[in-house]
Write an enzyme that holds these catalytic residues in place. Structure first.
Site, mmCIF file in Angstrom:
data_model
loop_
_atom_site.group_PDB
_atom_site.id
_atom_site.type_symbol
_atom_site.label_atom_id
_atom_site.label_comp_id
_atom_site.label_asym_id
_atom_site.label_seq_id
_atom_site.Cartn_x
_atom_site.Cartn_y
_atom_site.Cartn_z
ATOM 1 N N LYS A 1 32.468 42.391 37.903
ATOM 2 C CA LYS A 1 33.478 41.916 38.846
ATOM 3 C C LYS A 1 33.856 40.451 38.614
ATOM 4 O O LYS A 1 34.923 40.014 39.009
ATOM 5 C CB LYS A 1 33.013 42.162 40.279
HETATM 6 C C1 LIG Z 1 32.211 47.744 40.991
HETATM 7 C C2 LIG Z 1 31.294 48.262 39.918
HETATM 8 C C3 LIG Z 1 31.559 49.465 39.226
HETATM 9 C C4 LIG Z 1 32.753 50.347 39.541
HETATM 10 O O1 LIG Z 1 33.968 49.786 39.144
HETATM 11 P P1 LIG Z 1 35.339 50.337 39.789
HETATM 12 O O2 LIG Z 1 36.381 49.402 39.318
HETATM 13 O O3 LIG Z 1 35.120 50.287 41.283
HETATM 14 O O4 LIG Z 1 35.516 51.729 39.296
HETATM 15 C C5 LIG Z 1 30.669 49.850 38.226
HETATM 16 N N1 LIG Z 1 29.565 49.127 37.938
HETATM 17 C C6 LIG Z 1 29.275 47.972 38.577
HETATM 18 C C7 LIG Z 1 28.034 47.232 38.215
HETATM 19 C C8 LIG Z 1 30.129 47.503 39.589
HETATM 20 O O5 LIG Z 1 29.811 46.355 40.235
#
Ligand SMILES: *Cc1c(COP(=O)(O)O)cnc(C)c1O
Length: 493
Positions: A112
């Site tokens: 993120k």
């Molecule tokens: C948020 C997240 C995901 C999922 O990503 P999306 O964009 O919501 O599909 C997968 N792995 C981790 C570690 C995340 O923080």
């Protein structure tokens, strides 16, 4: 480039408006009215560029109101020493056909950061373009990764403040420590008595409380959110698909123009949707593999065209993918059909919890996407197996993608594939230790040390020494009192 809503393609806004508003007034999501393309010669140029230059080239195609100098300024501050490796998003090969795209070298050790290190810069600049003089306060309810990444992104950004609420008993020890030790003069962290839904409903209530926003307005403040439906979060994610492809070509393992697959651990469908945009822009991608955990609503959807959230919810060892309604899917549905159909399906989702897109859309969907899911035990086995095979340590979310890929590629093991790796294994040290047969009950900081002792792999800098950092936040409120906590925080600003 104009932006339109997934529920009404006739009302368009500028990129700055789309980013500043987050969500369209009709409840739809903003997307660009057309998809720009990247030519073969541009792709060659991208291969010669570093990550920051790649980001400027890709993002500028969607943001013509922002000058190249502005974008250069953003990437130079979003993707710099705050990342622990110069490649920013390195591609590490396990073999010629398997590259791990590590998106967790940023300040909070989860993917993120790729978006949330950029979003505050885009947001502040968008507000300036719109002549907005008030200060923005970002409100976040988090089940873990988003809260910390948003805190790190907005900390000390002028003109902004950020308040994050997390469920008192609903985040991991490491995640709690990461948040409560957050530095910065404009940040606030508070736990809520209850679960994630309580925290999220509390935030939603504050957003819709007119008296509250009036009170803030008098003090020159307005509220905004940093969640993954904002176009300013999706856009920076398109870059790393191009970057991974270029790195694959540069490694000599594929030739320019060869197709590859991407396998993506998916929750809210933001990450993989960025991959879809990259494909539609001309990146040579064969399939995007949508990998889910036991909350496999997307696997069923991609197999049948029937989206059904009426099912049991599982709390898994990949909590950031524990989602039954994937918000960003709405953008894909728009791209495969039109605004009227999307509006109708979203209405059905709200009323019945399900909708069926029909055979035509399903066929389109299956042309670009493949899918599969992995339960906790399979993900744990994948972590264990890959560490014994190649000393490569992966986190529980990445392991879901890896496990799905192993199942799907049985007949085609040599096809070049990039697995999108979304978190450092140390962020989920408790489950990773358990997968390696050494589960322990210890504090977050001690688990991180145990994982290093066991594997010889060093923890990323932001996660080492967490236990000894100053805990700055200890407030805990009932869900009815979250608004008072926000007010109190803003008065100290
Ligand atoms: C948020 C997240 C995901 C999922 O990503 P999306 O964009 O919501 O599909 C997968 N792995 C981790 C570690 C995340 O923080």
């Amino acid at each position: 480039m104009k932006y339109i809503s997934t529920r009404d393609k006739n009302k368009s806004v500028t990129a700055a408006e789309a980013i500043a508003k987050g969500l369209a007034d009709d409840g739809g999501l903003f997307l660009p009215e057309s998809i720009p393309s990247v030519s073969a010669s541009e792709l060659k140029e991208l291969c010669k560029a570093n990550y920051r230059e790649r980001a400027v080239i890709i993002m500028s195609k969607f943001l013509d109101e922002f000058s190249e100098a502005e974008l250069r300024g953003f990437v130079n501050s979003a993707y710099a020493e705050n990342f622990d490796c110069p490649e920013i998003a390195p591609l590490r090969f396990l073999d010629d056909a398997t590259g791990m795209l590590e998106l967790w070298h940023g300040p909070t050790c989860a993917f993120k950061d790729m978006a949330l290190q950029m979003l505050p810069l885009l947001l502040v600049s968008s507000l300036k373009k719109l002549n907005e003089n008030r200060k923005v306060c970002i409100l976040v309810a988090t089940s873990g990764d988003t809260g910390k990444a948003a805190l790190a992104g907005f900390a000390n950004v002028p003109g902004t403040s950020i308040a994050v609420f997390y469920p008192r008993d609903g985040v991991s020890d490491v995640q709690k420590l990461q948040m409560t030790t957050q530095e910065g003069d404009n940040v606030y962290v508070c736990s809520v008595e209850g679960n994630f839904d309580d925290a999220q409903n509390g935030v939603k209530r504050i957003f819709s409380d007119r008296d509250f926003s009036e009170k803030l307005n008098e003090n020159g403040v307005f509220l905004s959110s940093a969640n993954s439906i904002n176009w300013g979060r999706l856009l920076p994610q398109i870059v790393y698909y191009f970057s991974a492809y270029c790195d694959y070509v540069n490694s000599g393992k594929i030739k320019m123009g060869d197709e590859i697959d991407f396998c993506v651990p998916t929750g809210n469908f933001g990450d993989i949707l960025a991959g879809y945009y990259a494909k539609k822009m001309g990146l040579p991608v064969r399939k995007l593999i949508c990998a889910s955990n036991s909350n496999n609503v997307l696997t069923d959807f991609i197999k049948t065209g029937f989206y059904d959230r009426n099912r049991q919810f599982f709390s898994t060892i990949s909590p950031s993918m524990d989602i039954l309604v994937s918000s960003n899917l709405e953008r894909l549905l728009f791209l495969l059909s039109d605004d009227k159909q999307v509006k109708n399906w979203m209405e059905l989702l709200k009323i019945k919890g399900s909708y069926n897109v029909g055979a035509g859309v399903l066929a389109e969907l299956q042309r670009d996407f493949d899918c599969g899911f992995c339960a906790d035990d399979e993900a744990m086995l994948a972590i264990n197996r890959e560490f014994s095979n190649s000393d490569y340590l992966m986190d529980t979310h990445t392991a879901v993608a890896f496990g799905v890929l192993e199942k799907l590629r049985k007949n085609d093991p040599k096809f070049p594939t990039v697995v999108v790796s979304t978190a450092s294994p140390f962020k989920f040290a408790d489950s990773v230790l358990a997968a390696l047969g050494k589960g322990e009950k210890k504090s977050g900081g001690q688990l991180i040390e145990s994982l290093t002792a066991l594997t010889g792999v060093l923890a990323p800098r932001p996660l080492s020494g967490l236990d000894s950092r100053e805990k700055r936040f200890s407030d805990c409120v009932a869900k009815e009192n979250m608004d008072k906590a926000v007010l109190k925080f803003l008065q100290t600003m």
